[in-house]
Every structure is written in C-alpha cells, then in structure tokens.
Design a protein around this motif. Structure first.
Motif, short mmCIF file in Angstrom:
data_model
loop_
_atom_site.label_atom_id
_atom_site.label_comp_id
_atom_site.label_asym_id
_atom_site.label_seq_id
_atom_site.Cartn_x
_atom_site.Cartn_y
_atom_site.Cartn_z
N LEU A 148 0.86 -1.17 0.00
CA LEU A 148 0.00 0.00 0.00
C LEU A 148 0.89 1.22 0.00
O LEU A 148 1.83 1.31 0.80
CB LEU A 148 -0.88 0.04 1.24
CG LEU A 148 -2.09 -0.85 1.24
CD1 LEU A 148 -2.79 -0.77 2.57
CD2 LEU A 148 -3.04 -0.45 0.15
N ILE A 149 0.61 2.14 -0.90
CA ILE A 149 1.41 3.36 -1.01
C ILE A 149 0.47 4.55 -0.86
O ILE A 149 -0.59 4.60 -1.50
CB ILE A 149 2.15 3.42 -2.35
CG1 ILE A 149 3.03 2.18 -2.49
CG2 ILE A 149 2.99 4.68 -2.45
CD1 ILE A 149 3.65 2.02 -3.85
N ILE A 150 0.85 5.49 -0.01
CA ILE A 150 0.04 6.68 0.22
C ILE A 150 0.73 7.86 -0.44
O ILE A 150 1.91 8.12 -0.21
CB ILE A 150 -0.15 6.93 1.72
CG1 ILE A 150 -0.90 5.75 2.33
CG2 ILE A 150 -0.88 8.23 1.98
CD1 ILE A 150 -1.07 5.82 3.82
N TYR A 151 -0.03 8.57 -1.26
CA TYR A 151 0.45 9.77 -1.94
C TYR A 151 -0.26 10.99 -1.39
O TYR A 151 -1.38 10.89 -0.87
CB TYR A 151 0.18 9.68 -3.44
CG TYR A 151 1.01 8.64 -4.15
CD1 TYR A 151 2.31 8.92 -4.56
CD2 TYR A 151 0.51 7.38 -4.41
CE1 TYR A 151 3.08 7.97 -5.21
CE2 TYR A 151 1.27 6.42 -5.06
CZ TYR A 151 2.55 6.72 -5.45
OH TYR A 151 3.30 5.79 -6.09
N ALA A 152 0.38 12.14 -1.48
CA ALA A 152 -0.20 13.39 -1.00
C ALA A 152 -0.05 14.47 -2.07
O ALA A 152 0.91 14.46 -2.85
CB ALA A 152 0.46 13.84 0.29
N TYR A 153 -1.00 15.37 -2.08
CA TYR A 153 -0.95 16.52 -2.98
C TYR A 153 -0.30 17.68 -2.25
O TYR A 153 -0.83 18.18 -1.27
CB TYR A 153 -2.37 16.89 -3.43
CG TYR A 153 -2.43 18.12 -4.29
CD1 TYR A 153 -1.94 18.10 -5.59
CD2 TYR A 153 -2.97 19.30 -3.82
CE1 TYR A 153 -1.99 19.23 -6.39
CE2 TYR A 153 -3.03 20.43 -4.61
CZ TYR A 153 -2.54 20.39 -5.89
OH TYR A 153 -2.59 21.50 -6.67
N GLN A 154 0.88 18.07 -2.71
CA GLN A 154 1.60 19.20 -2.12
C GLN A 154 2.15 20.08 -3.25
O GLN A 154 3.27 19.88 -3.71
CB GLN A 154 2.75 18.72 -1.24
CG GLN A 154 2.30 18.02 0.01
CD GLN A 154 3.47 17.59 0.87
OE1 GLN A 154 4.57 17.35 0.37
NE2 GLN A 154 3.24 17.49 2.15
N PRO A 155 1.37 21.04 -3.71
CA PRO A 155 1.82 21.86 -4.84
C PRO A 155 3.03 22.72 -4.54
O PRO A 155 3.75 23.11 -5.45
CB PRO A 155 0.60 22.71 -5.17
CG PRO A 155 -0.22 22.72 -3.94
CD PRO A 155 0.05 21.42 -3.24
N GLU A 156 3.31 23.01 -3.25
CA GLU A 156 4.46 23.85 -2.91
C GLU A 156 5.77 23.07 -2.90
O GLU A 156 6.84 23.67 -2.88
CB GLU A 156 4.25 24.53 -1.56
CG GLU A 156 4.20 23.61 -0.37
CD GLU A 156 2.85 22.97 -0.13
OE1 GLU A 156 2.77 22.11 0.77
OE2 GLU A 156 1.88 23.28 -0.82
N ALA A 157 5.72 21.74 -2.91
CA ALA A 157 6.94 20.93 -2.92
C ALA A 157 7.60 20.98 -4.30
O ALA A 157 6.93 21.00 -5.33
CB ALA A 157 6.63 19.49 -2.55
N VAL A 158 8.93 21.00 -4.31
CA VAL A 158 9.68 21.09 -5.56
C VAL A 158 9.48 19.84 -6.41
O VAL A 158 9.34 19.91 -7.63
CB VAL A 158 11.18 21.31 -5.26
CG1 VAL A 158 12.00 21.32 -6.53
CG2 VAL A 158 11.38 22.60 -4.49
N GLU A 159 9.44 18.64 -5.74
CA GLU A 159 9.31 17.39 -6.49
C GLU A 159 7.97 17.23 -7.18
O GLU A 159 7.81 16.38 -8.04
CB GLU A 159 9.45 16.18 -5.62
CG GLU A 159 10.33 15.98 -4.49
CD GLU A 159 10.27 16.86 -3.28
OE1 GLU A 159 9.34 16.75 -2.49
OE2 GLU A 159 11.21 17.62 -3.11
N SER A 160 6.97 18.02 -6.79
CA SER A 160 5.64 17.85 -7.36
C SER A 160 5.45 18.60 -8.67
O SER A 160 4.39 18.52 -9.28
CB SER A 160 4.57 18.31 -6.37
OG SER A 160 4.59 19.71 -6.23
N SER A 161 6.45 19.33 -9.10
CA SER A 161 6.38 20.11 -10.35
C SER A 161 5.18 21.04 -10.37
O SER A 161 4.40 21.05 -11.32
CB SER A 161 6.35 19.17 -11.56
OG SER A 161 7.48 18.33 -11.59
#
Length: 143
Positions: A9-22
């Motif tokens: 099980l993998i949990i993802y998060a929405y973080q628009p301010e993170a650099v890796e999220s483009s």
C-alpha cells in the motif's frame, strides 16, 4: 492510497508547494507498507469525536474547525480481511513511533521474524527510491 500486485500500500499526497511535485502536477509519495494481502477496495468514513463532557450538551465535533475533523480509510482484501488507516497528530505519532521502535528491538518475535522488515514494501528488482516507513503497525503496538 493505492495498492499493487506485490501486496504493498502506497500513500500519496498533494503538495503543490513541494519542488518534487512540479507545481502540483505530480503526487508526492508519503509512505508505503506491505500488507501481506491483495487489497481490492478502499472506502472512507468520518469519525465521531466525543469530548467526554459530563452533561453531554456540546460535542467535540461541533467545537472543531472543519479542517480538523477526522476520517478513517477502510480496506478490504481478497482473502476477506478488513483493515483501517487512521491519521494521527504529529505529537502522538512521534510518541507511538518511539514506542514502536523500542518494541521492535525489545520484544521477542514469533519464529524470530522481524515485523519492521516484514512491513517494508517489497518490489521486484531494484527500487530507485528509499522506502518511507511512516505507518505504525497497530498489531505490534497492541501485543
């Protein structure tokens, strides 16, 4: 939250301010765990929060800000098992994480099996990223 054919099980998060999220175009992987069973469905329900007042005139859910209301994510596996994921506050998580690490090293395990190694996500071949172990094993904490 996603599951794969390796019982992970993998949990993802929405973080628009993170650099890796483009700029919010990609989800950030927050944690992963091996469940040991193939999960085929998830559903989310709200949690009733009780404040423990004697009179019972006010409820904690009415006192909380809407962003602080909690939920639980339930999962059902192909072998008939039910499981749940509950978000914790950072302070409570850190305390339980220290207890979790202490139990892994101090408590004798069944047949010498390490629960931390068992719950680490398993991938075929080489994995190009380090595992994120941000999920506590409730079964270990209650034994």
């Amino acid at each position: 939250m996603v599951s794969d054919s390796n019982c992970n099980l993998i949990i993802y998060a929405y973080q628009p301010e993170a650099v890796e999220s483009s700029g919010g175009m990609r989800l950030i992987r927050k944690s992963d765990i091996n469940i040991g069973a193939h999960v085929n469905s998830f559903f989310r329900t709200g949690i009733r929060i009780h404040d423990g007042s004697i009179l019972g005139t006010t409820t904690a859910s009415s006192l909380l800000h809407p962003s602080e209301k909690r939920h639980v994510t339930w999962m059902a596996s192909l072998d008939g098992a039910l499981g749940s994921f509950l978000p914790l506050a950072e302070k409570r998580y850190r305390r339980l994480f220290m207890l979790h690490n202490k139990l892994v090293t101090a408590v004798p395990h069944v047949a010498g099996l390490n629960p931390k190694k068992f719950r680490t996500a398993k991938m075929p071949g080489r994995w190009l990223m380090n595992p994120n172990r941000n999920i506590l094993d409730y079964q270990l904490l209650t034994n």
